[in-house]
Motif scaffolding. Structure first.
Motif, PDB file in Angstrom:
ATOM      1  N   VAL A 169     -64.535 -63.673 -35.976  1.00 40.43           N
ATOM      2  CA  VAL A 169     -65.757 -63.130 -35.151  1.00 40.43           C
ATOM      3  C   VAL A 169     -66.693 -62.193 -36.033  1.00 40.43           C
ATOM      4  CG1 VAL A 169     -66.415 -61.812 -33.189  1.00 40.43           C
ATOM      5  CG2 VAL A 169     -64.685 -63.564 -32.826  1.00 40.43           C
ATOM      6  N   LEU A 170     -66.132 -61.045 -36.455  1.00 38.99           N
ATOM      7  CA  LEU A 170     -66.829 -60.132 -37.280  1.00 38.99           C
ATOM      8  C   LEU A 170     -67.298 -60.986 -38.704  1.00 38.99           C
ATOM      9  CD1 LEU A 170     -67.680 -57.191 -38.082  1.00 38.99           C
ATOM     10  CD2 LEU A 170     -65.586 -57.130 -39.266  1.00 38.99           C
ATOM     11  N   ASP A 171     -66.906 -61.862 -38.932  1.00 42.69           N
ATOM     12  CA  ASP A 171     -67.404 -62.580 -40.311  1.00 42.69           C
ATOM     13  C   ASP A 171     -68.734 -63.393 -39.852  1.00 42.69           C
ATOM     14  OD1 ASP A 171     -67.909 -63.939 -42.700  1.00 42.69           O
ATOM     15  OD2 ASP A 171     -66.255 -65.220 -42.497  1.00 42.69           O
ATOM     16  N   TYR A 172     -68.723 -64.041 -38.675  1.00 40.86           N
ATOM     17  CA  TYR A 172     -69.795 -64.702 -38.136  1.00 40.86           C
ATOM     18  C   TYR A 172     -70.782 -63.784 -37.558  1.00 40.86           C
ATOM     19  CZ  TYR A 172     -67.995 -69.635 -38.192  1.00 40.86           C
ATOM     20  OH  TYR A 172     -67.691 -70.881 -38.780  1.00 40.86           O
ATOM     21  N   LEU A 173     -70.423 -62.895 -37.133  1.00 38.75           N
ATOM     22  CA  LEU A 173     -71.543 -61.821 -36.507  1.00 38.75           C
ATOM     23  C   LEU A 173     -72.425 -61.332 -37.639  1.00 38.75           C
ATOM     24  CD1 LEU A 173     -72.605 -59.807 -34.335  1.00 38.75           C
ATOM     25  CD2 LEU A 173     -70.963 -58.591 -34.785  1.00 38.75           C
ATOM     26  N   ILE A 174     -71.775 -60.585 -38.773  1.00 36.69           N
ATOM     27  CA  ILE A 174     -72.310 -60.192 -39.780  1.00 36.69           C
ATOM     28  C   ILE A 174     -73.184 -60.916 -40.260  1.00 36.69           C
ATOM     29  CG2 ILE A 174     -71.162 -57.949 -39.713  1.00 36.69           C
ATOM     30  CD1 ILE A 174     -69.527 -58.901 -42.053  1.00 36.69           C
ATOM     31  N   THR A 175     -72.678 -62.242 -40.673  1.00 31.58           N
ATOM     32  CA  THR A 175     -73.441 -63.194 -41.537  1.00 31.58           C
ATOM     33  C   THR A 175     -74.654 -63.641 -40.720  1.00 31.58           C
ATOM     34  OG1 THR A 175     -71.610 -64.069 -42.391  1.00 31.58           O
ATOM     35  CG2 THR A 175     -73.483 -65.324 -42.319  1.00 31.58           C
ATOM     36  N   SER A 176     -74.624 -63.780 -39.346  1.00 30.27           N
ATOM     37  CA  SER A 176     -75.898 -63.973 -38.472  1.00 30.27           C
ATOM     38  C   SER A 176     -76.812 -62.940 -38.444  1.00 30.27           C
ATOM     39  CB  SER A 176     -75.297 -64.323 -37.135  1.00 30.27           C
ATOM     40  OG  SER A 176     -74.512 -65.532 -37.247  1.00 30.27           O
ATOM     41  N   VAL A 177     -76.285 -61.693 -38.435  1.00 30.02           N
ATOM     42  CA  VAL A 177     -77.283 -60.674 -38.528  1.00 30.02           C
ATOM     43  C   VAL A 177     -78.007 -60.458 -39.822  1.00 30.02           C
ATOM     44  CG1 VAL A 177     -77.360 -58.244 -38.327  1.00 30.02           C
ATOM     45  CG2 VAL A 177     -76.010 -59.266 -36.871  1.00 30.02           C
ATOM     46  N   SER A 178     -77.348 -60.724 -40.837  1.00 30.68           N
ATOM     47  CA  SER A 178     -77.909 -60.712 -42.321  1.00 30.68           C
ATOM     48  C   SER A 178     -78.936 -61.672 -42.420  1.00 30.68           C
ATOM     49  CB  SER A 178     -76.842 -61.084 -43.300  1.00 30.68           C
ATOM     50  OG  SER A 178     -77.563 -60.935 -44.930  1.00 30.68           O
ATOM     51  N   THR A 223     -69.827 -64.842 -30.007  1.00 30.01           N
ATOM     52  CA  THR A 223     -68.742 -65.132 -28.872  1.00 30.01           C
ATOM     53  C   THR A 223     -68.983 -66.424 -28.068  1.00 30.01           C
ATOM     54  OG1 THR A 223     -70.140 -63.898 -27.304  1.00 30.01           O
ATOM     55  CG2 THR A 223     -68.674 -62.454 -28.507  1.00 30.01           C
ATOM     56  N   ALA A 224     -70.035 -66.830 -27.858  1.00 29.06           N
ATOM     57  CA  ALA A 224     -70.301 -68.228 -27.256  1.00 29.06           C
ATOM     58  C   ALA A 224     -69.812 -69.469 -28.241  1.00 29.06           C
ATOM     59  CB  ALA A 224     -71.775 -68.305 -27.047  1.00 29.06           C
ATOM     60  N   LEU A 225     -70.142 -69.350 -29.323  1.00 31.51           N
ATOM     61  CA  LEU A 225     -69.560 -70.125 -30.475  1.00 31.51           C
ATOM     62  C   LEU A 225     -68.145 -70.362 -30.359  1.00 31.51           C
ATOM     63  CD1 LEU A 225     -70.532 -72.365 -32.683  1.00 31.51           C
ATOM     64  CD2 LEU A 225     -70.315 -70.466 -34.320  1.00 31.51           C
ATOM     65  N   ASN A 237     -66.031 -69.075 -28.085  1.00 28.40           N
ATOM     66  CA  ASN A 237     -65.257 -69.118 -26.730  1.00 28.40           C
ATOM     67  C   ASN A 237     -63.983 -69.472 -26.179  1.00 28.40           C
ATOM     68  OD1 ASN A 237     -65.409 -68.326 -23.783  1.00 28.40           O
ATOM     69  ND2 ASN A 237     -65.664 -70.539 -23.365  1.00 28.40           N
ATOM     70  N   GLU A 238     -63.790 -70.937 -26.959  1.00 31.32           N
ATOM     71  CA  GLU A 238     -62.455 -71.567 -26.736  1.00 31.32           C
ATOM     72  C   GLU A 238     -61.221 -71.058 -27.746  1.00 31.32           C
ATOM     73  OE1 GLU A 238     -61.845 -73.755 -24.539  1.00 31.32           O
ATOM     74  OE2 GLU A 238     -63.668 -73.587 -23.601  1.00 31.32           O
ATOM     75  N   ASN A 239     -61.838 -70.403 -28.836  1.00 24.59           N
ATOM     76  CA  ASN A 239     -60.686 -69.799 -29.682  1.00 24.59           C
ATOM     77  C   ASN A 239     -60.516 -68.405 -29.253  1.00 24.59           C
ATOM     78  OD1 ASN A 239     -60.953 -71.824 -32.391  1.00 24.59           O
ATOM     79  ND2 ASN A 239     -62.929 -71.465 -31.750  1.00 24.59           N
ATOM     80  N   LEU A 240     -61.487 -67.658 -28.488  1.00 24.79           N
ATOM     81  CA  LEU A 240     -60.989 -66.509 -28.071  1.00 24.79           C
ATOM     82  C   LEU A 240     -59.979 -66.378 -26.740  1.00 24.79           C
ATOM     83  CD1 LEU A 240     -64.605 -64.838 -28.317  1.00 24.79           C
ATOM     84  CD2 LEU A 240     -62.693 -64.541 -29.766  1.00 24.79           C
ATOM     85  N   LYS A 241     -60.170 -67.553 -26.082  1.00 22.33           N
ATOM     86  CA  LYS A 241     -59.136 -67.674 -24.842  1.00 22.33           C
ATOM     87  C   LYS A 241     -57.656 -67.607 -25.324  1.00 22.33           C
ATOM     88  CE  LYS A 241     -62.395 -70.426 -22.167  1.00 22.33           C
ATOM     89  NZ  LYS A 241     -62.575 -71.718 -21.422  1.00 22.33           N
ATOM     90  N   GLN A 242     -57.314 -68.242 -26.591  1.00 17.65           N
ATOM     91  CA  GLN A 242     -56.118 -68.225 -26.830  1.00 17.65           C
ATOM     92  C   GLN A 242     -55.750 -68.058 -28.184  1.00 17.65           C
ATOM     93  OE1 GLN A 242     -53.475 -71.410 -25.081  1.00 17.65           O
ATOM     94  NE2 GLN A 242     -51.810 -70.910 -26.363  1.00 17.65           N
TER      95      GLN A 242
END
Length: 334
Positions: free
Chosen positions: A103-112, A158-160, A162-167
């Motif tokens: 999640v952090l990887d995707y987040l900071i890459t998107s922000v960049s 988080t939307a992307l 969503n399924e992975n975060l549930k479990q």
């Protein structure tokens, strides 16, 4: 530990994943390159963060965007270190940390990436509409845009996932694996929102900036040639054209070289071969963009070199030295 000739990630666990076997020299080289790139990325971006945050002379609208870019790229350097565990085939930190890491990887890459789009818009307005630029682009508005950039990136990530975060760990086939699965729609949405749209905006705006910069340089050369010093000033204008072409070309080309292979790689579903040599190279190239960003956006400008000198020599602690050092410095980019 070796069991029946197979090295396991967790020897005490029956369902443990197998550790990948590579020649020792290859493992040492990969780990050394990743570690060095991670340290260099974090260090360069940290220098940008300290410079812009500490020196009041650098608190401009454009530099606030550079600060956001540096913060995101700093964390890219931080998480790059954990990529070593993926490459070696064993994730040792548990399922929850696996999800948080990705999640952090995707987040900071998107922000960049989004911040690079904001920088291109900022440069477009500064060069193509200079009279209205101070009115349209203010520090307050830039702060709002940066905040929205981080918030929207977090929402998208988080939307992307969503399924992975549930479990967490639901897709892991064995202990020591860190696996998240995305369907084609999710991958396609990621491809469009974090690659196609940003690169289109950046390319179009920078091409417009490039054309305007060349036309301004030609106009200035013609004006000066008609007045005086035709030959010397003509050479100076020509150099100005080449500098504009070189700087803008580096920005776009480096972005394309670093990001294109990764997005095409994931879109075709080849990311399942994460430990293959080609995948390792593509991931390293993807992360390398965050290392090059501070070089492209900061090292080209005198204010950054001056601030680094103040930081390294600890003159940053002396207010009078800082004020004197930046007296004649223009704290704007491009």
């Amino acid at each position: 530990m070796m069991m029946d000739g197979v090295e396991l990630c967790f020897p005490q666990v029956n369902s443990s994943c197998r550790r990948l076997k590579r020649p020792h020299s290859d493992t040492l080289l990969i780990n050394s390159v990743l570690s060095f790139t991670s340290l260099l990325t974090a260090t360069l971006n940290l220098l940008v963060i300290i410079s812009i945050s500490h020196f009041k002379q650098l608190h401009t609208s454009t530099n606030l965007l550079l600060l956001s870019l540096a913060v995101s790229d700093f964390f890219v350097g931080f998480i790059m270190f954990f990529q070593i565990f993926f490459i070696n085939g064993c994730w040792l930190f548990g399922d929850i940390m696996c999800v948080l890491y990705i999640v952090l990887d995707y987040l900071i890459t998107s922000v960049s990436i989004v911040t690079m789009v904001l920088i291109s818009i900022d440069r477009y307005l500064a060069i193509c509409d200079p009279l209205h630029y101070p009115i349209k682009v203010t520090p307050k508005r830039v702060k709002i845009c940066v905040s929205l950039c981080w918030i929207c990136s977090l929402f998208f990530t988080t939307a992307l996932m969503n399924e992975n975060l549930k479990q967490p760990g639901r897709y892991n086939a064995c202990a020591g694996e860190c696996m998240l699965v995305f369907n084609f729609i999710e991958q396609f949405a990621d491809f469009i929102l974090t690659f196609i749209i940003p690169i289109t905006v950046i390319t179009v705006l920078y091409m417009r900036v490039f054309v305007v910069a060349l036309s301004q340089a030609r106009a200035m050369r013609s004006h000066i040639a008609a007045v005086t010093l035709q030959r010397s000033e003509g050479v100076a204008a020509k150099k100005s054209e080449m500098k504009a072409a070189r700087t803008l070309g580096v920005v776009v080309v480096v972005f394309l070289i670093c990001l294109c292979p990764y997005f095409f790689f994931t879109l075709t579903g080849q990311d399942t071969l994460l430990h293959a040599p080609s995948a390792i190279f593509i991931m390293c190239l993807f992360y390398l963009n965050s290392c090059l960003n501070p070089i492209i956006y900061a090292f080209f400008y005198p204010w950054f070199r001056k601030s680094v000198k103040l930081i390294v020599t600890l003159q940053i602690l002396k207010t009078e030295c800082v004020d004197h050092y930046f007296t004649a410095v223009e704290c704007y980019c491009l």
